[in-house]
Design a protein around this motif. Structure first.
Motif, PDB file in Angstrom:
ATOM      1  N   SER A  37       0.809  -1.218  -0.205  1.00 20.00           N
ATOM      2  CA  SER A  37      -0.195  -0.086  -0.081  1.00 20.00           C
ATOM      3  C   SER A  37       0.791   1.059   0.038  1.00 20.00           C
ATOM      4  O   SER A  37       0.400   2.325  -0.145  1.00 20.00           O
ATOM      5  CB  SER A  37      -0.984   0.164   1.061  1.00 20.00           C
TER       6      SER A  37
ATOM      7  N   ARG B 257      -1.489   3.534  -2.503  1.00 16.65           N
ATOM      8  CA  ARG B 257      -2.198   4.744  -2.078  1.00 16.65           C
ATOM      9  C   ARG B 257      -1.518   6.015  -2.538  1.00 16.65           C
ATOM     10  O   ARG B 257      -2.104   7.146  -2.600  1.00 16.65           O
ATOM     11  CB  ARG B 257      -2.175   4.802  -0.419  1.00 16.65           C
TER      12      ARG B 257
ATOM     13  N   HIS C 254      -7.417  -1.298  -5.222  1.00 14.09           N
ATOM     14  CA  HIS C 254      -6.829  -1.429  -4.183  1.00 14.09           C
ATOM     15  C   HIS C 254      -6.967  -0.040  -3.206  1.00 14.09           C
ATOM     16  O   HIS C 254      -6.766  -0.171  -2.052  1.00 14.09           O
ATOM     17  CB  HIS C 254      -5.129  -1.025  -4.652  1.00 14.09           C
TER      18      HIS C 254
ATOM     19  N   VAL D 217      -7.198   2.530   1.654  1.00 16.28           N
ATOM     20  CA  VAL D 217      -6.709   1.411   1.159  1.00 16.28           C
ATOM     21  C   VAL D 217      -7.736   0.234   1.653  1.00 16.28           C
ATOM     22  O   VAL D 217      -7.961   0.004   2.840  1.00 16.28           O
ATOM     23  CB  VAL D 217      -5.344   1.217   1.932  1.00 16.28           C
TER      24      VAL D 217
ATOM     25  N   ARG E 207      -4.363  -4.877   0.983  1.00 15.58           N
ATOM     26  CA  ARG E 207      -2.959  -4.567   1.532  1.00 15.58           C
ATOM     27  C   ARG E 207      -2.119  -5.868   1.439  1.00 15.58           C
ATOM     28  O   ARG E 207      -2.609  -6.850   1.142  1.00 15.58           O
ATOM     29  CB  ARG E 207      -3.348  -4.589   3.254  1.00 15.58           C
TER      30      ARG E 207
END
Length: 389
Positions: free
Chosen positions: A83, A87, A372, A378, A381
């Motif tokens: 992540s 992200r 995702h 998030v 993961r």
């Protein structure tokens, strides 16, 4: 199956309001209004409510196993988790080794790349590291690229840096020729990704390589070119000669003899150099050290892939059009790396999609057709990530 509705698509060229049908990790259809889908497809719907949709960012310089190590073993940076990439809108990465290509080698690099692939990211890597002879699995660069699927080039080979092997012109040309031929054999990128230190020789070795060999300029891919302002001027001239140069999105102080990634890209555009020959990467997972006059680390930071999204937001805030800024993070990288299904939103391309809010911040991320990040949170993961990682 997934239906993405009401997206203002930048592919990276602006296409206006579109709906997209995604399946099997690809964009299957795109048009102004999606037809009704039969219930048997069980398609999920993601409504972007008019937000801008761009290709997933390709981070071409990532230490997927972690970097560092210049201040002892305790200074080795841990590997970034899934992540940390997604992200920030990154859906594809190119992993590499840096200063430490001994304790961390090609085996660990290939394992880290394959782990990210298993977790849903697209990932490749470069053979070698800072030093010569290059670290390999098979004993040669050419064989590594020919027989190891995920390895597509060589790097980051250090020049103009006190940590380098101080390579000669002949040594650079030998590695570059091996890499170029391997690229021809396999259809892979076949580039030498060159770490530039802050030494006074700058890009002189690359200029001499272009002057004294038959190798095409695209083989030489210098990175960190914005770390000194004079070095950046050298890099622009190399771009005019056919090299693709890579800007690093690292922190830059106001009084520092360097350009931030946003400053560098704006200056590159203003220079009139070919816009398709510049990319931006993050150095994620890498140590960003400062050295004293004795070559000892006196401070360090750690790169992160989120710096790409931060740089894009800064460019937009400064009035750069989204369609002008995007290629350096998407299509230019894909073209350099010979990844034809990456870097663009098109039917048949991989479904790597990032939605942006009004300020250019990342709100939603789809990588290889899987969500995702949704609404800034998030939702997918890595294997060893906790809710707070």
């Amino acid at each position: 199956m997934m239906l993405v509705r009401n997206a203002d698509v930048y592919a990276p060229a602006p296409l206006g309001r579109q709906d997209l049908l995604v399946g099997g990790g690809q964009v299957l259809w795109m048009g102004a209004e999606a037809p009704a889908l039969p219930d048997i497809l069980a398609a999920t719907t993601v409504d972007l409510a008019g937000r801008r949709l761009v290709p997933g960012f390709i981070d071409g310089h990532v230490h997927v196993t972690g970097g560092g190590g210049e201040a002892g073993f305790a200074s080795r940076v841990p590997a970034p988790m899934l992540s940390r990439y997604t992200r920030g809108g990154v859906t594809s990465v190119v992993g590499l080794l840096g200063t430490d290509d001994v304790a961390r080698g090609t085996r660990e690099l290939v394992a880290g790349i394959n782990a990210l692939r298993e977790e849903g990211l697209s990932a490749w890597g470069h053979a070698g590291g800072y030093h010569l002879p290059p670290a390999t699995l098979t004993g040669s660069v050419r064989a590594d690229l020919a027989f190891i699927d995920c390895l597509i080039g060589v790097g980051e080979l250090a020049i103009s840096d006190h940590r380098s092997s101080q390579p000669t012109l002949d040594e650079l040309l030998r590695v570059a020729s091996e890499t170029h031929v391997a690229g021809l054999m396999t259809g892979k990128a076949g580039i030498v990704h060159l770490h530039l230190g802050d030494g006074p020789r700058g890009l002189d070795l690359v200029r001499r390589a272009l002057d004294q060999s038959e190798l095409p300029p695209r083989v030489f891919n210098p990175t960190h070119v914005n770390r000194r302002r004079a070095l950046f001027d050298e890099a622009i001239e190399l771009a005019r000669r056919g090299c693709c140069i890579d800007i690093t999105a690292f922190p830059v102080a106001d009084d520092e003899d360097a350009w931030s990634a946003a400053d560098a890209l704006v200056r590159y555009f203003a220079s009139g150099a070919p816009r398709e020959r510049v990319t931006v990467s993050s150095d994620a997972g890498g140590c960003l050290p400062c050295f004293d006059e004795q070559g000892r680390v006196c401070s360090m930071e750690v790169g992160h892939s989120g710096a790409l999204a931060v740089t894009l937001r800064e460019l937009l805030a400064r009035g750069v059009a989204l369609e002008d800024a995007l290629p350096a993070f998407t299509s230019n990288v894909a073209d350099l790396l010979r990844l034809p299904r990456k870097g663009r939103i098109a039917v048949g391309a991989d479904a790597d999609l990032v939605a942006l809010d009004d300020d250019g911040g990342v709100t939603d991320v789809i990588a290889r057709g899987r969500v995702h990040v949704r609404g800034g949170a998030v939702v997918r993961r890595g294997t060893f990530e906790t809710q707070h990682t």
